[in-house]
Design a protein around this motif. Structure first.
Motif, PDB file in Angstrom:
ATOM      1  N   THR A  34       0.752  -1.077  -0.010  1.00 22.72           N
ATOM      2  CA  THR A  34      -0.028   0.173   0.031  1.00 22.72           C
ATOM      3  C   THR A  34       0.942   1.421  -0.133  1.00 22.72           C
ATOM      4  OG1 THR A  34      -1.678  -1.092   1.066  1.00 22.72           O
ATOM      5  CG2 THR A  34      -1.663   1.371   1.067  1.00 22.72           C
ATOM      6  N   GLU A  35       1.908   1.177   0.862  1.00 25.58           N
ATOM      7  CA  GLU A  35       2.922   2.364   1.007  1.00 25.58           C
ATOM      8  C   GLU A  35       3.617   2.701  -0.295  1.00 25.58           C
ATOM      9  OE1 GLU A  35       4.249   2.611   5.541  1.00 25.58           O
ATOM     10  OE2 GLU A  35       5.092   1.150   4.209  1.00 25.58           O
ATOM     11  N   ALA A  36       3.960   1.452  -0.914  1.00 27.71           N
ATOM     12  CA  ALA A  36       4.763   1.512  -2.299  1.00 27.71           C
ATOM     13  C   ALA A  36       3.791   2.275  -3.410  1.00 27.71           C
ATOM     14  CB  ALA A  36       5.354   0.319  -2.875  1.00 27.71           C
ATOM     15  N   THR A  37       2.467   1.924  -3.515  1.00 30.90           N
ATOM     16  CA  THR A  37       1.627   2.254  -4.450  1.00 30.90           C
ATOM     17  C   THR A  37       1.422   3.941  -4.158  1.00 30.90           C
ATOM     18  OG1 THR A  37       0.498   0.275  -4.662  1.00 30.90           O
ATOM     19  CG2 THR A  37      -0.809   2.404  -5.231  1.00 30.90           C
ATOM     20  N   GLU A  38       1.468   4.248  -2.779  1.00 30.05           N
ATOM     21  CA  GLU A  38       0.927   5.749  -2.692  1.00 30.05           C
ATOM     22  C   GLU A  38       2.471   6.491  -2.848  1.00 30.05           C
ATOM     23  OE1 GLU A  38      -0.166   8.443   1.166  1.00 30.05           O
ATOM     24  OE2 GLU A  38      -0.189   6.622   1.595  1.00 30.05           O
ATOM     25  N   ARG A  39       3.623   5.946  -2.427  1.00 33.30           N
ATOM     26  CA  ARG A  39       4.729   6.568  -3.000  1.00 33.30           C
ATOM     27  C   ARG A  39       4.807   6.800  -4.370  1.00 33.30           C
ATOM     28  NH1 ARG A  39       9.367   2.109  -3.183  1.00 33.30           N
ATOM     29  NH2 ARG A  39       8.032   1.684  -4.856  1.00 33.30           N
ATOM     30  N   ASP A  40       4.554   5.811  -5.110  1.00 29.08           N
ATOM     31  CA  ASP A  40       4.848   5.784  -6.880  1.00 29.08           C
ATOM     32  C   ASP A  40       3.561   6.850  -7.192  1.00 29.08           C
ATOM     33  OD1 ASP A  40       6.582   4.065  -6.686  1.00 29.08           O
ATOM     34  OD2 ASP A  40       5.249   2.339  -7.485  1.00 29.08           O
ATOM     35  N   ALA A  41       2.424   7.069  -6.784  1.00 25.08           N
ATOM     36  CA  ALA A  41       1.443   7.943  -7.168  1.00 25.08           C
ATOM     37  C   ALA A  41       1.843   9.301  -6.853  1.00 25.08           C
ATOM     38  CB  ALA A  41       0.237   7.597  -6.266  1.00 25.08           C
ATOM     39  N   LEU A  42       2.658   9.527  -5.657  1.00 22.06           N
ATOM     40  CA  LEU A  42       3.115  10.858  -5.323  1.00 22.06           C
ATOM     41  C   LEU A  42       4.326  11.242  -6.500  1.00 22.06           C
ATOM     42  CD1 LEU A  42       3.301  10.522  -1.465  1.00 22.06           C
ATOM     43  CD2 LEU A  42       1.877  12.064  -2.520  1.00 22.06           C
ATOM     44  N   MET A  43       5.116  10.403  -6.586  1.00 21.99           N
ATOM     45  CA  MET A  43       6.321  10.533  -7.512  1.00 21.99           C
ATOM     46  C   MET A  43       5.571  10.696  -8.932  1.00 21.99           C
ATOM     47  SD  MET A  43       9.420   7.857  -8.449  1.00 21.99           S
ATOM     48  CE  MET A  43       8.167   6.572  -9.340  1.00 21.99           C
ATOM     49  N   TYR A  44       4.778  10.085  -9.348  1.00 18.95           N
ATOM     50  CA  TYR A  44       4.341  10.222 -10.709  1.00 18.95           C
ATOM     51  C   TYR A  44       3.425  11.573 -10.772  1.00 18.95           C
ATOM     52  CZ  TYR A  44       5.625   5.511 -12.215  1.00 18.95           C
ATOM     53  OH  TYR A  44       6.440   4.532 -12.353  1.00 18.95           O
ATOM     54  N   ARG A  45       2.761  11.890  -9.749  1.00 15.14           N
ATOM     55  CA  ARG A  45       2.260  13.405  -9.775  1.00 15.14           C
ATOM     56  C   ARG A  45       3.471  14.439  -9.872  1.00 15.14           C
ATOM     57  NH1 ARG A  45      -1.133  13.537  -4.388  1.00 15.14           N
ATOM     58  NH2 ARG A  45      -1.280  15.852  -5.243  1.00 15.14           N
ATOM     59  N   ALA A  46       4.514  14.268  -9.416  1.00 19.38           N
ATOM     60  CA  ALA A  46       5.450  15.193  -9.374  1.00 19.38           C
ATOM     61  C   ALA A  46       6.129  15.163 -10.872  1.00 19.38           C
ATOM     62  CB  ALA A  46       6.680  14.824  -8.578  1.00 19.38           C
ATOM     63  N   TYR A  47       6.116  13.963 -11.340  1.00 18.13           N
ATOM     64  CA  TYR A  47       6.679  14.131 -12.942  1.00 18.13           C
ATOM     65  C   TYR A  47       5.713  14.877 -13.784  1.00 18.13           C
ATOM     66  CZ  TYR A  47      10.601  10.633 -12.758  1.00 18.13           C
ATOM     67  OH  TYR A  47      11.751  10.141 -12.636  1.00 18.13           O
ATOM     68  N   ILE A  48       4.258  14.668 -13.501  1.00 12.94           N
ATOM     69  CA  ILE A  48       3.352  15.440 -14.345  1.00 12.94           C
ATOM     70  C   ILE A  48       3.374  16.901 -13.991  1.00 12.94           C
ATOM     71  CG2 ILE A  48       0.883  16.014 -14.733  1.00 12.94           C
ATOM     72  CD1 ILE A  48       0.470  12.978 -13.854  1.00 12.94           C
ATOM     73  N   ALA A  49       3.783  17.301 -12.823  1.00 14.08           N
ATOM     74  CA  ALA A  49       3.980  18.699 -12.605  1.00 14.08           C
ATOM     75  C   ALA A  49       5.132  19.266 -13.029  1.00 14.08           C
ATOM     76  CB  ALA A  49       3.907  18.760 -11.038  1.00 14.08           C
ATOM     77  N   MET A  50       6.119  18.577 -13.225  1.00 13.30           N
ATOM     78  CA  MET A  50       7.438  19.077 -13.853  1.00 13.30           C
ATOM     79  C   MET A  50       7.234  19.128 -15.320  1.00 13.30           C
ATOM     80  SD  MET A  50      10.452  17.445 -11.871  1.00 13.30           S
ATOM     81  CE  MET A  50      10.342  15.698 -12.069  1.00 13.30           C
TER      82      MET A  50
END
Length: 291
Positions: A34-50
């Motif tokens: 569950t934590e790994a999924t949340e980590r990846d969701a946050l990371m990919y949101r950052a990529y989109i924002a960049m």
């Protein structure tokens, strides 16, 4: 907003330190599924924002957890520059009709984000207002402000404060509401942005927030300095460029270069659309007067 091991990632994302969010995410190992999924969701949101949605499109597979599928949908929307809006909105409608998806906080947040980008603030609010996470509550604050319902935004902010008064998202939401309230609240909003910058790290988002406060207080030279700092952090920050145009106008400086930059970065930015509308209205009025 995530706690524990995920806090550095979520916090960096909240203040606009997108590369830092990616870097922090890539150092986190030994997490639960569950934590790994949340980590990846946050990371990919950052990529989109960049401005790197293709990273998400390339890496998130069709078999990925629902939260990551939702982030991928946002990446698809951004990458297509709205050209696939109809299909993407149809997918959101389908997901929200499915009880297994309609309670997923990331699905709700991504749906609200896409609706907000479409200018459909009512639908965005329907998605965000049913959630109890700080991310969804902060989105609700933004949507209430877009709809000129400061009273409801204040009510939602009180709920955020009760949940976690010290959270970065709560502090940012406080600044958003205070800017809209005006008067002496503007100075309080300025302090929020300044304190977050000093406590964590200065980002384009925080500098732009300070600049917005300075502009409301009539301090356009100070605002211009903050906006230039914002652009030194992120030369493609469209809101910073739009506010720099406004500052230049108030200071009697040329705006052509800033308009060109903004057009290149975000040709559909609301500021440019307003300028185009005003120019068209002026042209019609001039033609009518000549006739």
């Amino acid at each position: 907003m995530a706690d524990g091991a995920l806090f550095p990632v979520a916090n960096a994302l909240a203040i606009g330190a997108y590369q830092q969010a990616v870097n922090e995410a890539q150092t986190l190992m030994g997490l639960s599924e569950t934590e790994a999924t949340e980590r990846d969701a946050l990371m990919y949101r950052a990529y989109i924002a960049m401005g790197s949605p293709k990273v998400v499109l390339d890496e998130v597979t069709d078999g990925a957890p629902m939260a990551l599928q939702a982030v991928k949908l946002l990446a698809r929307y951004v990458n297509s520059n709205g050209a696939e809006s109809d299909a993407i909105l149809a997918t959101i409608t389908e997901w929200l009709a499915d009880p297994a998806c309609s309670t997923n906080p990331t699905v709700l947040l991504m749906a609200a984000t896409i609706y907000a980008r479409e200018g459909n603030y009512n639908e965005a609010l329907k998605c965000s207002h049913v959630g109890t996470t700080l991310d969804l509550m902060a989105m609700s604050v933004q949507m209430f402000l877009q709809l000129d319902r400061v009273d409801f935004a204040e009510k939602q902010l009180r709920a955020m404060s009760q949940l976690d008064d010290d959270a970065t998202l709560t502090q940012l939401a406080t600044a958003w509401v205070n800017v809209r309230l005006g008067a002496n609240k503007i100075q309080e909003a300025y302090y929020v942005y300044s304190e977050l910058g000093e406590k964590f790290s200065w980002t384009a988002r925080l500098y732009a927030g300070c600049a917005a406060c300075q502009m409301h207080m009539g301090r356009f030279e100070e605002a211009e300095r903050d906006l230039l700092e914002a652009l030194s952090k992120d030369a493609k920050d469209s809101d910073a460029l739009a506010n720099l145009i406004a500052c230049a106008m108030h200071l009697g400086k040329p705006t052509a270069r800033h308009v060109t930059q903004l057009t290149s970065v975000d040709p559909n930015h609301p500021a440019l659309l307003r300028m185009k509308s005003l120019e068209d209205s002026f042209a019609r009025a001039s033609a009518a007067s000549v006739a």
